[in-house]
Design an enzyme around this catalytic site. Sequence first.
Site, PDB file in Angstrom:
ATOM      1  CE  LYS A   1      23.579   6.929  33.934  1.00 56.11           C
ATOM      2  NZ  LYS A   1      23.743   8.375  33.979  1.00 56.11           N
TER       3      LYS A   1
ATOM      4  CG  ASP B   1      25.308  10.447  36.758  1.00 58.53           C
ATOM      5  OD1 ASP B   1      26.452  10.406  36.256  1.00 58.53           O
ATOM      6  OD2 ASP B   1      24.375   9.717  36.370  1.00 58.53           O
TER       7      ASP B   1
HETATM    8  P1  NAP Z   1      15.874  11.869  30.199  1.00 54.45           P
HETATM    9  O1  NAP Z   1      15.768  11.048  31.438  1.00 54.45           O
HETATM   10  O2  NAP Z   1      15.373  11.311  28.924  1.00 54.45           O
HETATM   11  O3  NAP Z   1      15.113  13.269  30.472  1.00 54.45           O
HETATM   12  C1  NAP Z   1      15.013  14.229  29.476  1.00 54.45           C
HETATM   13  C2  NAP Z   1      14.312  15.489  29.998  1.00 54.45           C
HETATM   14  O4  NAP Z   1      14.322  16.455  28.931  1.00 54.45           O
HETATM   15  C3  NAP Z   1      12.854  15.284  30.380  1.00 54.45           C
HETATM   16  O5  NAP Z   1      12.547  16.115  31.444  1.00 54.45           O
HETATM   17  C4  NAP Z   1      12.105  15.699  29.108  1.00 54.45           C
HETATM   18  O6  NAP Z   1      10.830  16.243  29.360  1.00 54.45           O
HETATM   19  C5  NAP Z   1      12.995  16.803  28.594  1.00 54.45           C
HETATM   20  N1  NAP Z   1      12.856  16.909  27.134  1.00 54.45           N
HETATM   21  C6  NAP Z   1      13.235  15.984  26.215  1.00 54.45           C
HETATM   22  N2  NAP Z   1      12.950  16.421  24.975  1.00 54.45           N
HETATM   23  C7  NAP Z   1      12.362  17.622  25.124  1.00 54.45           C
HETATM   24  C8  NAP Z   1      11.833  18.574  24.210  1.00 54.45           C
HETATM   25  N3  NAP Z   1      11.835  18.346  22.884  1.00 54.45           N
HETATM   26  N4  NAP Z   1      11.301  19.725  24.703  1.00 54.45           N
HETATM   27  C9  NAP Z   1      11.293  19.960  26.036  1.00 54.45           C
HETATM   28  N5  NAP Z   1      11.776  19.098  26.959  1.00 54.45           N
HETATM   29  C10 NAP Z   1      12.309  17.941  26.496  1.00 54.45           C
HETATM   30  O7  NAP Z   1      17.377  12.287  29.911  1.00 54.45           O
HETATM   31  P2  NAP Z   1      18.564  12.462  30.978  1.00 54.45           P
HETATM   32  O8  NAP Z   1      19.283  11.183  31.144  1.00 54.45           O
HETATM   33  O9  NAP Z   1      18.017  13.134  32.195  1.00 54.45           O
HETATM   34  O10 NAP Z   1      19.565  13.435  30.200  1.00 54.45           O
HETATM   35  C11 NAP Z   1      19.248  14.805  30.001  1.00 54.45           C
HETATM   36  C12 NAP Z   1      20.452  15.527  29.395  1.00 54.45           C
HETATM   37  O11 NAP Z   1      21.541  15.521  30.307  1.00 54.45           O
HETATM   38  C13 NAP Z   1      20.979  14.907  28.101  1.00 54.45           C
HETATM   39  O12 NAP Z   1      21.333  15.949  27.231  1.00 54.45           O
HETATM   40  C14 NAP Z   1      22.208  14.159  28.541  1.00 54.45           C
HETATM   41  O13 NAP Z   1      23.167  14.049  27.520  1.00 54.45           O
HETATM   42  C15 NAP Z   1      22.710  15.054  29.651  1.00 54.45           C
HETATM   43  N6  NAP Z   1      23.548  14.340  30.623  1.00 54.45           N
HETATM   44  C16 NAP Z   1      24.832  14.757  30.795  1.00 54.45           C
HETATM   45  C17 NAP Z   1      25.639  14.124  31.708  1.00 54.45           C
HETATM   46  C18 NAP Z   1      27.065  14.598  31.911  1.00 54.45           C
HETATM   47  O14 NAP Z   1      27.862  13.882  32.534  1.00 54.45           O
HETATM   48  N7  NAP Z   1      27.412  15.766  31.448  1.00 54.45           N
HETATM   49  C19 NAP Z   1      25.152  13.040  32.462  1.00 54.45           C
HETATM   50  C20 NAP Z   1      23.824  12.642  32.273  1.00 54.45           C
HETATM   51  C21 NAP Z   1      23.029  13.296  31.335  1.00 54.45           C
HETATM   52  P3  NAP Z   1       9.518  15.318  29.545  1.00 54.45           P
HETATM   53  O15 NAP Z   1       9.541  14.877  30.980  1.00 54.45           O
HETATM   54  O16 NAP Z   1       8.416  16.243  29.240  1.00 54.45           O
HETATM   55  O17 NAP Z   1       9.656  14.183  28.576  1.00 54.45           O
END
Ligand code: NAP
Length: 270
Positions: free
Chosen positions: A71, A107
């Site tokens: 992305k 999104d």
């Molecule tokens: P990302 O860019 O990797 O960001 C992940 C976030 O979660 C970061 O803020 C990270 O914190 C935090 N995190 C990860 N592991 C953690 C842990 N063990 N303890 C505490 N915090 C943790 O991921 P993303 O793309 O934003 O996606 C996030 C979620 O949204 C995923 O579950 C994804 O499947 C979901 N999502 C859903 C849709 C939908 O259409 N429904 C679309 C997009 C994403 P740090 O900054 O400290 O690393």
Amino acid sequence: MTVTGTTAVAGLLGYPATYSVSPALHNAAYRAMGVDAVYVVFPTKAEDLTTAVSSVRALHMLGVSVTIPHKEAVVALCDELSEQARALQAVNTIVNDSGVLRGHNTDGEGFVRSLVDVSFDVAGSQVAVIGAGGAARAVVDALARHGAKEIAIVNRSANRAADTATIADVARTGDATDIAEADLVVNATPLGMVGEHEGVSPVDASVFRSNQVVVDLIYKPAKTAFLEDAERAGATTLNGLGMLLHQAALQIELWTGRNAPVDIMRAAIS
Ligand code: NAP
């Protein structure tokens, strides 16, 4: 639907992407709309991304969806960017407009549209977003555009929370107190997702209130520990299926100029 010499192609660039429900969503919509197009997955490795994006132009495709991990990288490969894509520096949709590749990001708007299912009015609301990654950024940007009064970002890494807070004037970093005081609470971390994080919640159950709307962006499982805790406190809950559905509906609207049949798409993945 019969594929003929005039059938247009749309698809998904991501890696790995073969698990995606996007083909089911898009192809059900095209069938219902009578659009002569097919949607396929193109598993695309990082080293092939430039070639893959050029192919959208060369093969006269309608456009492509873009997902993890491309992305951000795809931003530089687009000819033009929408306001949202520029603000987020992330693209989840490319529209091929006669060879001009326009990058969009549906999104956040998809997330806001999904709130209709729980009758939540974003304007004037107080929000807590848990997480500060790509999904959180899209959600914060869209909520601010729709008039949220205040958005507190609660994240494991404080510096990333601060960085995401720069996306909108109404956003700031926050803590558990902000979650307890919010009208809308959003989990934008992978905690709770099927696999290694299943059964885990990013917050203590004591933060939830009965007058809150609590949304998990995760949709597998349909009900995470986070949503179960919120439900036990009497809150209204919603999972991430609506966001997934509506971001795809917005892509179809961008590619065809027509409203997408959301109910048919929902049925296709239920
Ligand atoms: P990302 O860019 O990797 O960001 C992940 C976030 O979660 C970061 O803020 C990270 O914190 C935090 N995190 C990860 N592991 C953690 C842990 N063990 N303890 C505490 N915090 C943790 O991921 P993303 O793309 O934003 O996606 C996030 C979620 O949204 C995923 O579950 C994804 O499947 C979901 N999502 C859903 C849709 C939908 O259409 N429904 C679309 C997009 C994403 P740090 O900054 O400290 O690393």
